[in-house]
Design an enzyme around this catalytic site. Structure first.
Site, PDB file in Angstrom:
ATOM      1  N   GLU A 148       0.765  -1.254   0.000  1.00 14.30           N
ATOM      2  CA  GLU A 148       0.000   0.000   0.000  1.00 14.30           C
ATOM      3  C   GLU A 148       0.791   1.297   0.000  1.00 14.30           C
ATOM      4  OE1 GLU A 148      -2.888  -0.385   3.183  1.00 14.30           O
ATOM      5  OE2 GLU A 148      -4.193  -1.603   1.951  1.00 14.30           O
TER       6      GLU A 148
HETATM    7  C1  BMA Z   1      -4.882  -3.352   4.819  1.00 15.07           C
HETATM    8  C2  BMA Z   1      -3.628  -4.062   5.241  1.00 15.07           C
HETATM    9  C3  BMA Z   1      -3.216  -3.773   6.624  1.00 15.07           C
HETATM   10  C4  BMA Z   1      -4.359  -3.528   7.546  1.00 15.07           C
HETATM   11  C5  BMA Z   1      -5.688  -3.840   6.922  1.00 15.07           C
HETATM   12  C6  BMA Z   1      -6.856  -3.478   7.782  1.00 15.07           C
HETATM   13  O1  BMA Z   1      -4.731  -2.265   4.083  1.00 15.07           O
HETATM   14  O2  BMA Z   1      -2.636  -3.950   4.304  1.00 15.07           O
HETATM   15  O3  BMA Z   1      -2.322  -2.716   6.636  1.00 15.07           O
HETATM   16  O4  BMA Z   1      -4.189  -4.246   8.685  1.00 15.07           O
HETATM   17  O5  BMA Z   1      -5.796  -3.153   5.763  1.00 15.07           O
HETATM   18  O6  BMA Z   1      -6.954  -2.098   7.977  1.00 15.07           O
END
Ligand code: BMA
Length: 848
Positions: free
Chosen positions: A432
């Site tokens: 991300e």
């Molecule tokens: C996503 C993951 C984590 C996170 C999850 C829940 O974006 O990559 O970083 O734990 O969401 O928010």
């Protein structure tokens, strides 16, 4: 052959400055060692996490005193190898500094022949506090770098987020499902490796071209020799052998042997075929005797990430041995915050659970660790493809030369360690970061850029590009040529692309869709936001009652108690679950019922998503929900709780991921659409039997729809107006049962309702359960009901899972459920359940 390996695992530890040495477990970490020595309470219980933040501000030392066996000491070359040191470690052998380590993910090797003594040797490792070590780096940089999940406040550091400076598992600093335990310790094996003459230090079976007829391979041997000579190098596997004569030189050698294997037994992901594996052995002969050998296990397969322009945008899928594979699975996080407590059996249990749920892919997410060998070995065996992130997530990282050099070593060490695993089908730079920063969209991303001057922004982005657009792909080209690389997840198209925003978001690349949950959007939106590959989306639930009681006392069982909030790391998470529950499900009668209902809610959400994605095949070619597992006991997005108990979601996933299944879509409220999802490599003929029933079991209408579907496809086979289907029946008391039948066998079945779960008029069913224990005490239960029983839940005294659970049972049908006990080796086998409690939704809701 003279190569001897000798593990050093008798250690003691203490805080620097204290006198008492205590026994330590190696591999291990300081938190686990303190707990085992009864110096701290259970870090996972109650709010104990908050009181244990002092540990990461201290320096710790570990020591072992050992006598080297004579035959080892006599070898010409002796190395001390650390498979992992967490993290800032000064190593002294017999009073002399031999290493300063600073990256948890690296493998360190130090020549120690001249340091070792006959008799007692003393090895001491001082771990400097990762917090104290990195605070000055933040100071020096002069501005903070974004680190969205670093729980610095909980750690007593205010807004000083130092996680990004350490090459250390990001989740140690806290995450939105994880506690903050910044560990120190010897987290992987330490050993002496001694040899004389020569040895093979690495064997890579490079797969140049693999097809059903031939596999064109190169064995790449790394050899250390202490002289020049002509050697015969042989590479062999089951029923195969190739040989050549090579000039081996004093020092390091890289020898390549090209060879072909005819009619290879290919490695397939679960569902498509056998996960065939080969053990390749390389041997070096001097005359007739073997001077060195090494074996590795790998599977032969061709893997491509297919990103090809098509009418809609560009595809994004894994092609395995020429077959486009629809990827089904979840995102994997580390199984524990004290990772070294995870045994091979726990890994096996996770991978067995993945295979049992009809998954074929797990993503090793970038905020955790490059997993243990055991994890990948099991994925190889069970046919689970791995999407492997490098360990960077939701943060911007520094880009000074030392940092880059450290990352380069880290990437190379892990590529070398993992490149033979057939299961790894994709390497991904990070989690991300590209989308959070959104360099080419001035107002895009997570709003990070606004805190920086243009100059700072440029420099931060340049650092990003250095790692994710150059360093990591270069490391792959060098060490695992041909392996697929994707810089960030999610990503629209190859990064650095200034035109990214010109592409409509869903027509290319992979997507993390978090509108449902983080933005409170309705579940129905899972049908709207479908991309080419859904690599993340998720919804939270609580662990079951039994699990909650393992970390909280009865009197803490309420949404907003201190403990329930401490075991919920996503801000308003507990209340968000309630908000959605108020919208979609009847009201639970108490908190224990709320726990059950939260699991049903999560499972229903994920089912909508998974099946919407599968129905959109081949436009969409992958669905990985967030998240497979937990690293401690917590309310989170996981489908399996920390103790290994399958939540409703895991049972639902097992159904929704079934290779041949039926999916009913009534999203628009008007139509009921019946889809057949077939991930198999054969076309199928079957029939879909539809039965409209009252909740009391009266069949009001029956219909059979013939099913003819092609291989690897999703097809809409029948569509009808809900009103026509329902006729004059009462919507709140009518259910449609759909059974997919082939040769008298029911392959899959679904229920469909005509009102929302909130409006369904449930009566309390009388469920008759007949138990059979066979000669070996294995439990099978057959269930029947007098009125519709929704979400029938079986809960056993023994640890294990049922062949089905959280399912709807209609009168007139018998459900036969088998108990599988969780064996010590991590497998699930038909076994004895002990007491079994059986309930259904009607038992958990407020009546009237
Ligand atoms: C996503 C993951 C984590 C996170 C999850 C829940 O974006 O990559 O970083 O734990 O969401 O928010």
């Amino acid at each position: 052959m003279n190569e001897i390996k000798w593990d050093l695992n008798e250690w003691t530890f203490r805080a620097v400055g204290e006198n008492e040495w205590l026994p330590a477990a190696v591999p291990g970490c300081v938190h686990s060692d303190l707990y085992r020595n009864a110096k701290i309470p259970d870090p996972y219980y109650g709010t104990n996490e908050h009181d244990l933040q002092w540990i990461d501000k201290r320096d710790w030392e570990y020591e072992t005193v050992f006598t080297v066996p004579g035959d080892l000491l006599r070898q010409d070359h002796i190395g001390l190898v650390f498979d992992g040191l967490d993290t800032y470690a000064d190593v002294e052998l017999n009073g002399q500094r031999i290493l300063s380590a600073d990256n948890m993910f690296r493998i360190w090797q130090v020549p120690v022949k001249t340091h070792l003594k006959d008799g007692e040797n003393r090895l001491r490792i001082k771990f400097r506090s990762p917090i104290n070590e990195d605070l000055p780096k933040l100071e020096k940089l002069g501005y903070a770098l974004p680190a969205a999940n670093d729980q610095s406040e909980l750690g007593g550091l205010g807004d000083k987020r130092v996680s990004v400076f350490a090459r250390k598992a990001p989740y140690h600093y806290g995450w939105d499902w994880g506690p903050r335990f910044v560990t120190s310790g010897i987290w992987r094996a330490v050993r002496l490796e001694a040899w004389t003459g020569l040895r093979i230090t690495d064997l890579f079976i490079r797969q140049n071209e693999v097809a059903a007829s031939t596999a064109k391979l190169t064995a790449v041997l790394t050899i250390e020799s202490d002289r020049d000579f002509e050697g015969r190098v042989r590479i062999s596997a089951e029923g195969f052998e190739a040989e050549s004569t090579e000039a081996i030189r004093l020092g390091d050698n890289s020898v390549r042997l090209e060879f072909e294997l005819n009619d290879p037994k290919l490695w397939w992901s679960r569902g498509l075929g056998e996960a065939n594996l080969y053990t390749f052995t390389a041997e070096i002969f001097e005359g007739e005797s073997v001077s060195a050998s090494k074996s590795v296990r790998t599977g032969l397969r061709s893997v491509k990430l297919k990103r090809e322009q098509d009418g809609a945008g560009a595809s994004f899928y894994i092609e395995l041995n020429g077959v486009p594979v629809f990827a089904k699975g979840a995102n994997h996080i580390p199984n524990d915050n004290f990772e070294t407590d995870v045994t091979r059996e726990r890994y096996r249990y996770e991978i067995v659970s993945a295979a049992e749920a009809n998954m074929n892919m797990l993503r090793v997410w970038g905020g955790g660790i490059y997993e243990e060998d055991a994890f990948y070995e099991l994925c190889d065996e069970y046919g689970i493809m791995v999407w492997q992130d490098f360990m960077f997530a939701c943060s911007m990282y520094p880009g000074d030369e030392d940092f880059l050099e450290s990352v380069r070593h880290e990437a190379e060490d892990n590529l070398r360690r993992l490149r033979n695993h057939a299961s790894i089908v994709l390497w991904c730079g990070n989690n991300e970061i590209d989308s959070a920063w959104a360099h080419y969209l001035p107002d895009g991303g997570w709003g990070w850029k606004k805190d920086y001057t243009q100059e700072q922004q440029n420099s931060i982005w340049a650092d990003y590009e250095a790692i994710f657009h150059r360093l990591l792909p270069n490391a792959i080209s060098k060490l695992a040529p041909g392996a697929e690389y994707w810089p960030s997840s999610p990503l629209v198209s190859l990064t650095g692309d200034e035109n990214q925003h010109a592409h409509p978001g869903t027509s290319e690349g992979d997507i993390h869709y978090w509108g449902v949950w983080h933005n409170s959007e309705p579940f129905e939106n899972y049908n709207k936001h479908i991309g080419r590959f859904m690599s993340e989306y998720g919804f939270q639930s609580f662990p079951e009652h039994k699990s909650v009681l393992q970390y909280a006392p009865e009197d803490a069982l309420q949404l907003d108690s201190k403990i329930m909030l401490a075991h919920q790391k996503n801000g308003r998470g507990n209340f968000l679950i309630k908000e959605y529950m108020d919208k979609y499900l009847p009201e639970p009668k108490d908190f224990v019922s709320f726990l059950y209902m939260s699991q049903v809610l999560q499972a229903e959400a994920m089912k909508s998503a998974i099946e919407a994605h599968r129905r959109s095949m081949p436009y969409c070619m992958g669905t990985l929900y967030w998240q497979m597992n937990d690293s401690w006991p917590v309310a989170s997005w996981s489908g399996i709780d920390y103790y290994g108990r399958w939540k409703a979601l895991h049972y639902y996933a097992r159904r929704s991921f079934r290779d041949l299944s039926v999916s009913i879509d009534g999203t628009n409220g008007e139509d009921v659409n019946f889809h057949i999802l077939n991930d198999g490599l054969q076309g199928e003929s079957a029939s879909l039997k539809l039965r409209l029933m009252s909740f009391d079991g009266d069949v009001r209408q029956e219909q059979v729809v013939p099913v003819e579907v092609s291989a690897n496809s999703a097809s809409l086979i029948y569509s009808v107006k809900a009103a026509d289907l329902l006729g004059g029946e009462t919507p709140g008391r009518t259910v449609l049962l759909a059974e997919l039948e082939q040769g008298g066998r029911i392959l899959d079945q679904r229920t469909h309702y005509f009102v929302s779960a909130r409006e369904i008029e449930l009566s309390v069913p009388h469920i008759r359960a007949v138990r059979t224990e066979d000669g070996e005490g294995r439990t099978t239960i057959s269930l029947e009901t007098d009125v519709l029983a929704k979400q029938v839940w079986l809960s056993a005294e023994q640890e294990g899972v049922f062949s089905d659970n959280y399912f709807d049972l209609v009168p007139g049908k018998t459900a036969i459920v088998e108990f599988r006990s969780r064996r010590e080796d991590g497998t699930l086998e038909h076994g004895a359940a002990g007491e079994v409690e059986i309930k259904s939704m009607a038992d958990f809701i407020k009546q009237g």
